[in-house]
Design a protein around this motif. Structure first.
Motif, PDB file in Angstrom:
ATOM      1  N   ALA A 230       0.856  -1.192   0.000  1.00 32.78           N
ATOM      2  CA  ALA A 230       0.000   0.000   0.000  1.00 32.78           C
ATOM      3  C   ALA A 230       0.888   1.236   0.000  1.00 32.78           C
ATOM      4  N   GLY A 231       1.498   1.494  -1.119  1.00 28.26           N
ATOM      5  CA  GLY A 231       2.353   2.660  -1.231  1.00 28.26           C
ATOM      6  C   GLY A 231       3.818   2.307  -1.062  1.00 28.26           C
ATOM      7  N   LYS A 232       4.645   3.347  -1.026  1.00 31.19           N
ATOM      8  CA  LYS A 232       6.091   3.188  -0.956  1.00 31.19           C
ATOM      9  C   LYS A 232       6.643   3.856   0.298  1.00 31.19           C
ATOM     10  N   LEU A 233       7.781   3.353   0.751  1.00 32.97           N
ATOM     11  CA  LEU A 233       8.512   3.969   1.841  1.00 32.97           C
ATOM     12  C   LEU A 233       9.409   5.070   1.271  1.00 32.97           C
ATOM     13  N   PRO A 234       9.977   5.921   2.131  1.00 35.91           N
ATOM     14  CA  PRO A 234      10.816   7.005   1.614  1.00 35.91           C
ATOM     15  C   PRO A 234      11.956   6.537   0.711  1.00 35.91           C
ATOM     16  N   ASP A 235      12.463   5.311   0.947  1.00 37.76           N
ATOM     17  CA  ASP A 235      13.561   4.828   0.112  1.00 37.76           C
ATOM     18  C   ASP A 235      13.079   4.164  -1.177  1.00 37.76           C
ATOM     19  N   GLY A 236      11.757   4.191  -1.413  1.00 37.58           N
ATOM     20  CA  GLY A 236      11.207   3.629  -2.632  1.00 37.58           C
ATOM     21  C   GLY A 236      10.803   2.173  -2.537  1.00 37.58           C
ATOM     22  N   SER A 237      11.128   1.504  -1.428  1.00 39.60           N
ATOM     23  CA  SER A 237      10.721   0.111  -1.249  1.00 39.60           C
ATOM     24  C   SER A 237       9.250   0.045  -0.867  1.00 39.60           C
ATOM     25  N   PRO A 238       8.587  -1.101  -1.079  1.00 38.71           N
ATOM     26  CA  PRO A 238       7.150  -1.197  -0.793  1.00 38.71           C
ATOM     27  C   PRO A 238       6.844  -1.154   0.699  1.00 38.71           C
ATOM     28  N   LYS A 338      -6.244  22.942  14.914  1.00 40.25           N
ATOM     29  CA  LYS A 338      -7.702  22.860  14.726  1.00 40.25           C
ATOM     30  C   LYS A 338      -8.256  21.500  15.137  1.00 40.25           C
ATOM     31  N   ARG A 339      -7.397  20.503  15.254  1.00 42.68           N
ATOM     32  CA  ARG A 339      -7.837  19.155  15.634  1.00 42.68           C
ATOM     33  C   ARG A 339      -7.495  18.825  17.078  1.00 42.68           C
ATOM     34  N   GLY A 340      -7.265  19.870  17.861  1.00 43.77           N
ATOM     35  CA  GLY A 340      -7.142  19.700  19.305  1.00 43.77           C
ATOM     36  C   GLY A 340      -5.753  19.453  19.838  1.00 43.77           C
ATOM     37  N   PHE A 341      -4.730  19.525  19.004  1.00 46.10           N
ATOM     38  CA  PHE A 341      -3.373  19.301  19.481  1.00 46.10           C
ATOM     39  C   PHE A 341      -2.774  20.610  19.983  1.00 46.10           C
ATOM     40  N   SER A 342      -2.044  20.529  21.078  1.00 44.81           N
ATOM     41  CA  SER A 342      -1.410  21.730  21.627  1.00 44.81           C
ATOM     42  C   SER A 342      -0.251  22.169  20.731  1.00 44.81           C
ATOM     43  N   LYS A 343       0.268  23.352  21.012  1.00 44.13           N
ATOM     44  CA  LYS A 343       1.386  23.844  20.211  1.00 44.13           C
ATOM     45  C   LYS A 343       2.594  22.919  20.360  1.00 44.13           C
ATOM     46  N   ALA A 344       2.829  22.446  21.614  1.00 43.17           N
ATOM     47  CA  ALA A 344       3.958  21.546  21.847  1.00 43.17           C
ATOM     48  C   ALA A 344       3.760  20.218  21.130  1.00 43.17           C
ATOM     49  N   GLU A 345       2.542  19.672  21.204  1.00 45.53           N
ATOM     50  CA  GLU A 345       2.260  18.407  20.527  1.00 45.53           C
ATOM     51  C   GLU A 345       2.399  18.548  19.017  1.00 45.53           C
ATOM     52  N   SER A 346       1.912  19.665  18.482  1.00 46.17           N
ATOM     53  CA  SER A 346       2.004  19.892  17.038  1.00 46.17           C
ATOM     54  C   SER A 346       3.453  19.913  16.589  1.00 46.17           C
ATOM     55  N   GLY A 347       4.306  20.579  17.372  1.00 46.66           N
ATOM     56  CA  GLY A 347       5.718  20.636  17.014  1.00 46.66           C
ATOM     57  C   GLY A 347       6.363  19.258  17.039  1.00 46.66           C
ATOM     58  N   LYS A 348       5.997  18.429  18.026  1.00 45.49           N
ATOM     59  CA  LYS A 348       6.573  17.081  18.130  1.00 45.49           C
ATOM     60  C   LYS A 348       6.103  16.186  16.988  1.00 45.49           C
ATOM     61  N   ILE A 349       4.838  16.327  16.594  1.00 48.49           N
ATOM     62  CA  ILE A 349       4.304  15.518  15.492  1.00 48.49           C
ATOM     63  C   ILE A 349       5.040  15.841  14.193  1.00 48.49           C
ATOM     64  N   ILE A 350       5.205  17.137  13.929  1.00 50.38           N
ATOM     65  CA  ILE A 350       5.911  17.569  12.718  1.00 50.38           C
ATOM     66  C   ILE A 350       7.357  17.076  12.752  1.00 50.38           C
ATOM     67  N   GLU A 351       7.980  17.143  13.939  1.00 51.32           N
ATOM     68  CA  GLU A 351       9.371  16.701  14.082  1.00 51.32           C
ATOM     69  C   GLU A 351       9.498  15.194  13.836  1.00 51.32           C
ATOM     70  N   VAL A 353       7.671  13.275  11.875  1.00 45.84           N
ATOM     71  CA  VAL A 353       7.591  13.005  10.441  1.00 45.84           C
ATOM     72  C   VAL A 353       8.870  13.444   9.743  1.00 45.84           C
ATOM     73  N   LEU A 354       9.393  14.586  10.126  1.00 47.24           N
ATOM     74  CA  LEU A 354      10.615  15.106   9.502  1.00 47.24           C
ATOM     75  C   LEU A 354      11.781  14.148   9.718  1.00 47.24           C
ATOM     76  N   MET A 355      11.868  13.569  10.906  1.00 45.94           N
ATOM     77  CA  MET A 355      12.954  12.643  11.218  1.00 45.94           C
ATOM     78  C   MET A 355      12.825  11.345  10.420  1.00 45.94           C
ATOM     79  N   GLU A 356      11.586  10.844  10.301  1.00 42.96           N
ATOM     80  CA  GLU A 356      11.375   9.552   9.657  1.00 42.96           C
ATOM     81  C   GLU A 356      11.329   9.648   8.125  1.00 42.96           C
ATOM     82  N   GLU A 357      10.701  10.705   7.623  1.00 40.12           N
ATOM     83  CA  GLU A 357      10.481  10.820   6.184  1.00 40.12           C
ATOM     84  C   GLU A 357      11.507  11.697   5.476  1.00 40.12           C
TER      85      GLU A 357
END
Length: 399
Positions: A230-238, A338-351, A353-357
């Motif tokens: 169901a899609g590809k990983l960042p390195d292009g593998s399935p 807008k979906r109920g996450f705090s500013k700190a939580e939002s920053g951690k979520i973005i971080e 994804v940035l680390m993994e992707e």
């Protein structure tokens, strides 16, 4: 039975299994908890062996409705530390199991833990007083003959018993022996050092996921010879998934009947489920019409999942990957806030994804993966479940 339509298997990247990314999706520890707590005599190597045990037990059992005031309690003559019960019209006493004793004590409002600490004669006097002076009511007993007669359950008269063997039979209809004679089998093991999931491991008492005790059954099986891309990983593998389900029951009232179906990326040696997506669950209380609900709702749902195509799941994942909701840092922050996450939580979520992707989140799928990864860091179960629930709702809204 419906037509089976499953995507063609993906060729393994190396002999012995498939490379998977378990950093994505959710972790589910339910099977691991069962695996950790089951002694050897509750572990089975095939569905046939498990079924023979619970079916034979059922055939030696009987159920009847009696008045609480008509139950007589006595200490066993040959063992002053054990209580026996004389039930109406019974020819011999019955020995309550630990579970049935607790049920009986609960009915008369006595603390079972306290009664168990007393010498049997004194505990018997207290329990008899409770039964004799308790508001007269009917109870349903469940007795099993196995060398001696055991009282395995004391429930309300309308208790809708679904026998453990009935659930096992429903699983056997789609999974055969559960050892690889069908698509569905006891799972393999993830090699943490390589990230490769190997579906082919020997089924032993240490690896099995088929359990039964004197009070319940629990079964977990996967279709892990047929990975779904169901899609590809960042390195292009399935990005590979497998289908899985677990189900449970207690014919003595220790728990509900239930089934859970999902997609997962791997199972580790400790039987934790990794990379879980699209988790769905059905629970049926043992009420008066429980047997009818099992026949018309739960068992057919299990069959539908086993025979269904994963295309809907695959399409949902692809749609979530394609649905771009944020292109700037401001968009990302606003989307999460807008979906109920705090500013700190939002920053951690973005971080996360940035680390993994290697890039900030843009699609619905990116945000879902970031939220679930942050959920794993939560030490409080309620907080983790709440965050995982919000991730699931977000994915459910795609399209």
């Amino acid at each position: 039975m419906g037509v089976v339509e499953v995507l063609d298997p993906v060729a393994p990247t190396r002999a012995g299994g498939w490379k998977v990314d378990v950093s994505r999706g959710e972790r589910n520890g339910r099977v691991s908890s069962e695996w950790f707590n089951r002694p050897d005599d509750e572990r089975y190597l095939s569905l046939d062996d498990l079924w023979a045990n619970v079916k034979g037990r059922s055939e030696r059992s009987r159920s009847r409705v009696v008045q609480t005031a008509d139950i007589r309690v006595e200490a066993a003559r040959d063992n002053p530390e054990r209580l026996h019960l004389m039930l109406p019209k019974a020819h011999e006493p019955v020995a309550p199991t630990h579970w049935a004793f607790g049920q009986l004590a609960s009915i008369v409002g006595a603390p079972a833990s306290y009664l168990r600490q007393l010498p049997a004669p004194l505990a018997g006097i207290n329990l008899q007083y409770g039964l004799t002076n308790h508001r007269a009511e009917q109870v349903k007993t469940f007795e099993t003959e196995d060398g001696r007669t055991e009282l395995r359950a004391v429930t309300g008269p309308d208790y809708g018993r679904i026998h453990d063997h009935e659930l096992v039979e429903a699983v056997q209809r789609i999974a055969g022996n559960g050892t690889g004679d069908t698509r569905w089998k006891v799972p393999g093991v993830l090699d943490w050092s390589t990230g490769v999931y190997n579906p082919d491991v020997e089924i032993s008492r240490d690896t099995t996921t088929l359990y039964a005790s004197d009070r319940d059954v629990f079964l977990f099986l996967v279709d892990d010879h047929n990975p779904i891309e169901a899609g590809k990983l960042p390195d292009g593998s399935p990005d590979l998934y497998f289908r899985g389900f677990y189900c449970w029951n207690s014919e003595v009232g220790a728990k509900t009947l239930g089934m859970a179906s999902f997609y997962l990326r791997a199972v580790c040696q400790n039987r934790n489920l990794w990379g879980v997506e699209d988790f769905q669950e059905i629970r049926i209380r043992h009420s008066k019409y429980a047997a009818s609900r099992f026949a018309h709702e739960a068992a057919p749902a299990l069959t539908r999942f086993a025979n269904s195509s994963p295309q809907g799941f695959v399409n949902g994942i692809k749609a979530a990957r394609q649905q771009i909701v944020a292109r700037t840092d401001e968009d990302r922050d606003n989307f999460l806030r807008k979906r109920g996450f705090s500013k700190a939580e939002s920053g951690k979520i973005i971080e996360k994804v940035l680390m993994e992707e290697g890039r900030p989140p843009e699609s619905i799928f990116d945000f879902v993966q970031g939220i679930t990864r942050l959920a794993r860091d939560k030490t409080q179960q309620d907080a983790r479940l709440d965050m995982e629930g919000r991730a699931k709702k977000l994915l459910d809204r795609v399209g």
